[in-house]
Design a protein around this motif. Structure first.
Motif, PDB file in Angstrom:
ATOM      1  N   VAL A  38      36.592  40.944  32.803  1.00 22.75           N
ATOM      2  CA  VAL A  38      37.681  40.633  33.810  1.00 22.75           C
ATOM      3  C   VAL A  38      37.701  41.482  35.061  1.00 22.75           C
ATOM      4  O   VAL A  38      37.614  40.778  36.237  1.00 22.75           O
ATOM      5  N   ILE A  39      37.345  42.817  34.940  1.00 21.25           N
ATOM      6  CA  ILE A  39      37.234  43.546  36.055  1.00 21.25           C
ATOM      7  C   ILE A  39      36.076  43.151  36.984  1.00 21.25           C
ATOM      8  O   ILE A  39      36.222  42.982  38.362  1.00 21.25           O
ATOM      9  N   THR A  40      35.045  43.077  36.212  1.00 21.13           N
ATOM     10  CA  THR A  40      33.635  42.543  37.194  1.00 21.13           C
ATOM     11  C   THR A  40      34.003  41.348  37.685  1.00 21.13           C
ATOM     12  O   THR A  40      33.516  41.004  39.153  1.00 21.13           O
ATOM     13  N   SER A  41      34.583  40.224  37.080  1.00 23.53           N
ATOM     14  CA  SER A  41      34.767  39.076  37.720  1.00 23.53           C
ATOM     15  C   SER A  41      35.732  39.011  38.797  1.00 23.53           C
ATOM     16  O   SER A  41      35.830  38.353  39.706  1.00 23.53           O
ATOM     17  N   LEU A  42      37.001  39.971  38.697  1.00 21.66           N
ATOM     18  CA  LEU A  42      37.841  40.157  39.848  1.00 21.66           C
ATOM     19  C   LEU A  42      37.253  40.544  41.062  1.00 21.66           C
ATOM     20  O   LEU A  42      37.450  40.098  42.146  1.00 21.66           O
ATOM     21  N   PHE A  81      39.828  45.465  54.998  1.00 22.62           N
ATOM     22  CA  PHE A  81      40.478  46.767  54.455  1.00 22.62           C
ATOM     23  C   PHE A  81      41.552  46.553  53.632  1.00 22.62           C
ATOM     24  O   PHE A  81      41.882  47.164  52.548  1.00 22.62           O
ATOM     25  N   VAL A  82      42.277  45.223  53.876  1.00 21.18           N
ATOM     26  CA  VAL A  82      43.378  44.831  53.400  1.00 21.18           C
ATOM     27  C   VAL A  82      42.812  44.379  51.802  1.00 21.18           C
ATOM     28  O   VAL A  82      43.517  44.623  50.828  1.00 21.18           O
ATOM     29  N   LEU A  83      41.751  43.669  51.840  1.00 22.55           N
ATOM     30  CA  LEU A  83      41.077  43.022  50.712  1.00 22.55           C
ATOM     31  C   LEU A  83      40.583  44.469  49.825  1.00 22.55           C
ATOM     32  O   LEU A  83      40.879  44.271  48.640  1.00 22.55           O
ATOM     33  N   LEU A  84      40.157  45.488  50.557  1.00 21.66           N
ATOM     34  CA  LEU A  84      39.763  46.532  49.786  1.00 21.66           C
ATOM     35  C   LEU A  84      40.732  47.206  48.889  1.00 21.66           C
ATOM     36  O   LEU A  84      40.652  47.482  47.700  1.00 21.66           O
ATOM     37  N   VAL A  85      42.006  47.342  49.462  1.00 18.32           N
ATOM     38  CA  VAL A  85      43.160  47.934  48.977  1.00 18.32           C
ATOM     39  C   VAL A  85      43.478  46.952  47.866  1.00 18.32           C
ATOM     40  O   VAL A  85      43.921  47.578  46.673  1.00 18.32           O
ATOM     41  N   ILE A  86      43.704  45.697  48.104  1.00 16.31           N
ATOM     42  CA  ILE A  86      43.879  44.773  46.737  1.00 16.31           C
ATOM     43  C   ILE A  86      43.296  44.899  45.658  1.00 16.31           C
ATOM     44  O   ILE A  86      43.517  44.983  44.643  1.00 16.31           O
ATOM     45  N   THR A  87      42.019  44.918  46.027  1.00 17.60           N
ATOM     46  CA  THR A  87      40.840  44.804  44.985  1.00 17.60           C
ATOM     47  C   THR A  87      40.965  46.340  44.224  1.00 17.60           C
ATOM     48  O   THR A  87      40.951  46.136  42.939  1.00 17.60           O
ATOM     49  N   ALA A  88      40.921  47.149  45.000  1.00 18.53           N
ATOM     50  CA  ALA A  88      41.285  48.711  44.208  1.00 18.53           C
ATOM     51  C   ALA A  88      42.514  48.564  43.460  1.00 18.53           C
ATOM     52  O   ALA A  88      42.621  49.208  42.435  1.00 18.53           O
ATOM     53  N   ALA A  89      43.434  48.204  43.968  1.00 17.48           N
ATOM     54  CA  ALA A  89      44.830  48.282  43.155  1.00 17.48           C
ATOM     55  C   ALA A  89      44.607  47.450  41.776  1.00 17.48           C
ATOM     56  O   ALA A  89      45.007  47.989  40.723  1.00 17.48           O
ATOM     57  N   LEU A  90      44.053  46.240  42.024  1.00 16.48           N
ATOM     58  CA  LEU A  90      44.194  45.420  40.936  1.00 16.48           C
ATOM     59  C   LEU A  90      43.045  45.883  39.810  1.00 16.48           C
ATOM     60  O   LEU A  90      43.382  45.685  38.530  1.00 16.48           O
ATOM     61  N   THR A  91      41.958  46.619  40.144  1.00 18.55           N
ATOM     62  CA  THR A  91      41.117  47.196  39.367  1.00 18.55           C
ATOM     63  C   THR A  91      41.656  48.331  38.725  1.00 18.55           C
ATOM     64  O   THR A  91      41.612  48.529  37.240  1.00 18.55           O
ATOM     65  N   LEU A 112      44.888  48.935  38.061  1.00 19.15           N
ATOM     66  CA  LEU A 112      45.960  48.247  37.233  1.00 19.15           C
ATOM     67  C   LEU A 112      45.169  47.832  35.974  1.00 19.15           C
ATOM     68  O   LEU A 112      45.668  47.846  34.929  1.00 19.15           O
ATOM     69  N   SER A 113      43.992  47.078  36.218  1.00 22.71           N
ATOM     70  CA  SER A 113      43.210  46.652  34.784  1.00 22.71           C
ATOM     71  C   SER A 113      42.909  47.829  33.842  1.00 22.71           C
ATOM     72  O   SER A 113      43.107  47.969  32.869  1.00 22.71           O
ATOM     73  N   PHE A 114      42.599  48.879  34.597  1.00 24.20           N
ATOM     74  CA  PHE A 114      42.025  50.009  33.695  1.00 24.20           C
ATOM     75  C   PHE A 114      43.318  50.816  32.922  1.00 24.20           C
ATOM     76  O   PHE A 114      43.218  51.057  31.987  1.00 24.20           O
TER      77      PHE A 114
END
Length: 308
Positions: free
Chosen positions: A232-236, A283-293, A295-297
């Motif tokens: 899930v994380i790598t796919s995200l 950078f907004v995309l970077l923040v979203i990706t980091a937040a979702l990752t 959250l998954s962890f």
């Protein structure tokens, strides 16, 4: 005495040789580490810092413009309807494609692991082949398959849809192609996890009279959860950056129905040459990706703690 006299120089020479070999190995390790650090600094860290600073500028490298405008790019982003459309499309695209990738990958991996007794390597190769095929090539092939006059869906299956030129079906069509290309990655990972399951737990469940579904639900699926989280994380991370298939198959259309965040970054940077605004979106995309990752962890860690 003769033996001591002859062996002492040999031992000293061996020690000197070992010290030289150790120093040479240590120098080699330090050189490799230094090269990696320089590589990351030049090709990763510097571009990130440059893009972050550029997001506060009106930046057009085509005409040499680089003017400080503060938070204007981020303020424009908040009121940009195209950005919010692309964000909605990206969320929808990622959730559906990741879900189908995990479900199909796990189902096929479990079927191969539990039912197939011969030619498992052949099945793995067949399912994994689209994954290693370049996205550009597959996107072009599927674009021809979706053609409403000569495409395979129309001529062989009789499906009369203008897939890529209908705002209702364009994004689902791209999603179908993406799932077909990528689910083999999940098949291989789940197969490796299934082959590492403890045999004693599965045998104990069988002895206790558990059905195949009960074994899967209560034993196999919980043991596969770390691999599921990894997929899930790598796919995200991959799908929130998807743009190649959009670029080739729809160019964001019809209208803006297939705009994804990464595609709007590409469009703003390399079509409109507004690198400052594109950097702000990135950078907004970077923040979203980091937040979702993260959250998954966090969810994975809490579940692991609960089981412990």
């Amino acid at each position: 005495m003769t033996t001591d006299v002859t062996t002492a120089p040999a031992c000293a020479a061996t020690k000197r040789s070992a010290r030289r070999a150790y120093k040479g190995e240590r120098t080699l390790r330090r050189s490799v580490v230094a090269l990696i650090v320089v590589f990351n600094a030049v090709l990763l860290v510097y571009p990130i810092i440059k893009a972050f600073l550029g997001s506060f500028h009106q930046w057009n490298p085509l005409n040499g413009t680089y003017r400080w405008i503060g938070m204007e790019n981020y303020a424009e982003l908040v009121h940009d309807a195209t950005f919010w459309t692309s964000l909605t499309n990206t969320v929808f695209f990622s959730v559906v494609v990741i879900t189908l990738r995990v479900v199909l990958g796990l189902a096929l991996a479990y079927a191969i692991w539990s039912k197939v007794t011969r030619h498992k390597t052949l099945f793995r190769a067949i399912f994994y082949m689209p994954t290693v095929t370049p996205m550009v090539a597959i996107a072009y092939v599927w674009k021809m398959m979706y053609n409403p006059q000569i495409g395979v869906f129309h001529s062989l299956l009789g499906i009369d849809l203008n897939w890529l030129y209908d705002s209702t079906w364009a994004l689902p069509a791209v999603m179908i192609m993406t799932v077909w290309k990528d689910f083999g990655y999940a098949v291989i990972l789940f197969l490796s996890a299934l082959h590492s399951l403890p045999e004693d737990a599965l045998e104990a469940a069988s002895v206790d009279g558990a059905s195949s579904w009960q074994r899967f639900r209560h034993i196999i699926n919980p043991l596969l959860r770390p691999m599921t989280i990894f997929v899930v994380i790598t796919s995200l991370i991959s799908y929130v950056q998807a743009y190649v298939q959009i670029l080739i198959m729809t160019q964001g259309g019809p209208g803006k129905s297939t705009y994804l965040i990464s595609y709007i970054i590409f469009d703003e940077a390399f079509q409109q040459y507004d690198f400052g605004y594109a950097s702000a979106i990135a950078f907004v995309l970077l923040v979203i990706t980091a937040a979702l990752t993260a959250l998954s962890f966090t969810v994975s860690a809490r579940r692991s703690g609960g089981r412990a």
